[in-house]
Motif scaffolding. Structure first.
Motif, PDB file in Angstrom:
ATOM      1  N   ILE A   2       5.396  12.894  -0.593  1.00 13.18           N
ATOM      2  CA  ILE A   2       5.316  11.768  -1.518  1.00 13.18           C
ATOM      3  C   ILE A   2       5.174  12.308  -2.934  1.00 13.18           C
ATOM      4  N   SER A   3       6.066  11.891  -3.803  1.00 11.56           N
ATOM      5  CA  SER A   3       5.987  12.352  -5.185  1.00 11.56           C
ATOM      6  C   SER A   3       4.881  11.588  -5.912  1.00 11.56           C
ATOM      7  N   PRO A   4       4.294  12.204  -6.933  1.00 14.20           N
ATOM      8  CA  PRO A   4       3.264  11.494  -7.704  1.00 14.20           C
ATOM      9  C   PRO A   4       3.769  10.185  -8.302  1.00 14.20           C
ATOM     10  N   LYS A   5       5.023  10.149  -8.745  1.00  7.90           N
ATOM     11  CA  LYS A   5       5.574   8.917  -9.323  1.00  7.90           C
ATOM     12  C   LYS A   5       5.646   7.811  -8.284  1.00  7.90           C
ATOM     13  N   LYS A   6       6.076   8.161  -7.064  1.00  8.50           N
ATOM     14  CA  LYS A   6       6.162   7.160  -6.006  1.00  8.50           C
ATOM     15  C   LYS A   6       4.773   6.662  -5.633  1.00  8.50           C
ATOM     16  N   LEU A   7       3.810   7.562  -5.597  1.00  8.24           N
ATOM     17  CA  LEU A   7       2.433   7.184  -5.285  1.00  8.24           C
ATOM     18  C   LEU A   7       1.897   6.199  -6.328  1.00  8.24           C
ATOM     19  N   LEU A   8       2.172   6.452  -7.600  1.00  7.01           N
ATOM     20  CA  LEU A   8       1.724   5.545  -8.655  1.00  7.01           C
ATOM     21  C   LEU A   8       2.391   4.179  -8.547  1.00  7.01           C
ATOM     22  N   ARG A   9       3.703   4.155  -8.223  1.00  4.12           N
ATOM     23  CA  ARG A   9       4.393   2.871  -8.042  1.00  4.12           C
ATOM     24  C   ARG A   9       3.771   2.085  -6.900  1.00  4.12           C
ATOM     25  N   MET A  10       3.463   2.775  -5.803  1.00  8.94           N
ATOM     26  CA  MET A  10       2.845   2.106  -4.653  1.00  8.94           C
ATOM     27  C   MET A  10       1.472   1.552  -5.033  1.00  8.94           C
ATOM     28  N   ALA A  11       0.697   2.328  -5.786  1.00  8.50           N
ATOM     29  CA  ALA A  11      -0.641   1.882  -6.188  1.00  8.50           C
ATOM     30  C   ALA A  11      -0.555   0.644  -7.074  1.00  8.50           C
ATOM     31  N   ARG A  12       0.405   0.622  -7.996  1.00 10.08           N
ATOM     32  CA  ARG A  12       0.569  -0.555  -8.857  1.00 10.08           C
ATOM     33  C   ARG A  12       0.947  -1.786  -8.044  1.00 10.08           C
ATOM     34  N   LYS A  13       1.814  -1.593  -7.048  1.00  9.86           N
ATOM     35  CA  LYS A  13       2.218  -2.712  -6.197  1.00  9.86           C
ATOM     36  C   LYS A  13       1.020  -3.255  -5.435  1.00  9.86           C
ATOM     37  N   TRP A  14       0.156  -2.369  -4.933  1.00  9.00           N
ATOM     38  CA  TRP A  14      -1.026  -2.809  -4.188  1.00  9.00           C
ATOM     39  C   TRP A  14      -1.994  -3.539  -5.103  1.00  9.00           C
ATOM     40  N   GLN A  15      -2.103  -3.078  -6.353  1.00 11.28           N
ATOM     41  CA  GLN A  15      -2.977  -3.768  -7.297  1.00 11.28           C
ATOM     42  C   GLN A  15      -2.468  -5.180  -7.543  1.00 11.28           C
ATOM     43  N   ASN A  16      -1.148  -5.346  -7.672  1.00  9.98           N
ATOM     44  CA  ASN A  16      -0.567  -6.677  -7.862  1.00  9.98           C
ATOM     45  C   ASN A  16      -0.784  -7.539  -6.629  1.00  9.98           C
ATOM     46  N   LEU A  17      -0.631  -6.953  -5.443  1.00 13.47           N
ATOM     47  CA  LEU A  17      -0.852  -7.686  -4.211  1.00 13.47           C
ATOM     48  C   LEU A  17      -2.294  -8.156  -4.141  1.00 13.47           C
ATOM     49  N   GLU A  66       1.660  10.426   6.215  1.00 13.82           N
ATOM     50  CA  GLU A  66       2.965   9.803   6.419  1.00 13.82           C
ATOM     51  C   GLU A  66       3.408   9.932   7.875  1.00 13.82           C
ATOM     52  N   GLU A  67       3.183  11.111   8.475  1.00 13.32           N
ATOM     53  CA  GLU A  67       3.560  11.327   9.871  1.00 13.32           C
ATOM     54  C   GLU A  67       2.745  10.434  10.809  1.00 13.32           C
ATOM     55  N   GLU A  68       1.457  10.309  10.536  1.00 19.48           N
ATOM     56  CA  GLU A  68       0.575   9.577  11.439  1.00 19.48           C
ATOM     57  C   GLU A  68       0.628   8.068  11.242  1.00 19.48           C
ATOM     58  N   PHE A  69       0.645   7.614   9.983  1.00 21.54           N
ATOM     59  CA  PHE A  69       0.542   6.185   9.696  1.00 21.54           C
ATOM     60  C   PHE A  69       1.823   5.588   9.112  1.00 21.54           C
ATOM     61  N   GLY A  70       2.770   6.416   8.715  1.00 23.51           N
ATOM     62  CA  GLY A  70       3.990   5.928   8.088  1.00 23.51           C
ATOM     63  C   GLY A  70       3.757   5.585   6.626  1.00 23.51           C
ATOM     64  N   LEU A  71       4.821   5.220   5.929  1.00 24.07           N
ATOM     65  CA  LEU A  71       4.733   4.823   4.525  1.00 24.07           C
ATOM     66  C   LEU A  71       4.641   3.311   4.457  1.00 24.07           C
ATOM     67  N   SER A  72       3.470   2.836   4.234  1.00 28.39           N
ATOM     68  CA  SER A  72       3.257   1.400   4.145  1.00 28.39           C
ATOM     69  C   SER A  72       3.424   0.952   2.701  1.00 28.39           C
ATOM     70  N   SER A  73       4.250  -0.045   2.505  1.00 32.41           N
ATOM     71  CA  SER A  73       4.417  -0.554   1.141  1.00 32.41           C
ATOM     72  C   SER A  73       3.521  -1.764   0.882  1.00 32.41           C
ATOM     73  N   ASP A  74       2.793  -2.188   1.899  1.00 32.84           N
ATOM     74  CA  ASP A  74       1.960  -3.368   1.731  1.00 32.84           C
ATOM     75  C   ASP A  74       0.490  -3.116   2.058  1.00 32.84           C
ATOM     76  N   GLY A  75       0.084  -1.874   2.006  1.00 30.22           N
ATOM     77  CA  GLY A  75      -1.311  -1.570   2.303  1.00 30.22           C
ATOM     78  C   GLY A  75      -1.739  -0.271   1.658  1.00 30.22           C
ATOM     79  N   PRO A  76      -2.980   0.096   1.850  1.00 31.62           N
ATOM     80  CA  PRO A  76      -3.511   1.294   1.209  1.00 31.62           C
ATOM     81  C   PRO A  76      -3.036   2.578   1.891  1.00 31.62           C
ATOM     82  N   ILE A  77      -3.206   3.681   1.185  1.00 35.89           N
ATOM     83  CA  ILE A  77      -2.919   4.991   1.756  1.00 35.89           C
ATOM     84  C   ILE A  77      -4.130   5.396   2.589  1.00 35.89           C
ATOM     85  N   ILE A  78      -3.880   5.729   3.840  1.00 32.18           N
ATOM     86  CA  ILE A  78      -4.957   6.163   4.726  1.00 32.18           C
ATOM     87  C   ILE A  78      -4.780   7.647   4.995  1.00 32.18           C
ATOM     88  N   MET A  79      -5.799   8.412   4.659  1.00 28.93           N
ATOM     89  CA  MET A  79      -5.763   9.848   4.882  1.00 28.93           C
ATOM     90  C   MET A  79      -6.170  10.151   6.326  1.00 28.93           C
TER      91      MET A  79
END
Length: 115
Positions: A2-17, A66-79
């Motif tokens: 996951i690139s830092p830019k993609k991570l930031l886009r995902m975080a902004r989307k979650w904040q809007n959600l 990403e391998e364990e939980f997948g890339l969720s676009s509608d939820g938080p990042i789970i480590m």
């Protein structure tokens, strides 16, 4: 990876959600400026400095997540670790640990996942 830019886009989307009434695991996912939010498998919330995105250990944790939980676009990042391990990882990155110690820590996380 996951690139830092993609991570930031995902975080902004979650904040809007969250602002529109979306549900997350715990407290709101809005992070302080210069930070991002992740959750552990035991649902603890961590606010991590953006500068940690460049560390090898966080890059590997994102790949494992990403391998364990997948890339969720509608939820938080789970480590893929618990809160105690995340606290230890954050303290090691903050101190600037050696690569060998990072590899050993990642191996221990992998072993816990397999058992």
């Amino acid at each position: 990876m996951i690139s830092p830019k993609k991570l930031l886009r995902m975080a902004r989307k979650w904040q809007n959600l969250d602002a529109t009434g979306g549900k997350f695991l715990a407290t709101p996912s809005v992070a302080d400026k210069g930070h991002f939010v992740v959750y552990t498998t035991d649902e603890r919330r961590f606010m991590i400095p953006l500068s940690y995105l460049c560390s090898d250990i966080f890059q590997m944790l994102f790949e494992m997540s990403e391998e364990e939980f997948g890339l969720s676009s509608d939820g938080p990042i789970i480590m893929p670790c618990d809160a105690a391990a995340m606290e230890y990882i954050v303290s090691l990155v903050k101190q600037g640990v050696a690569k060998e110690l990072e590899k050993a820590l990642l191996n221990s996380i992998l072993c816990r996942r397999c058992s």
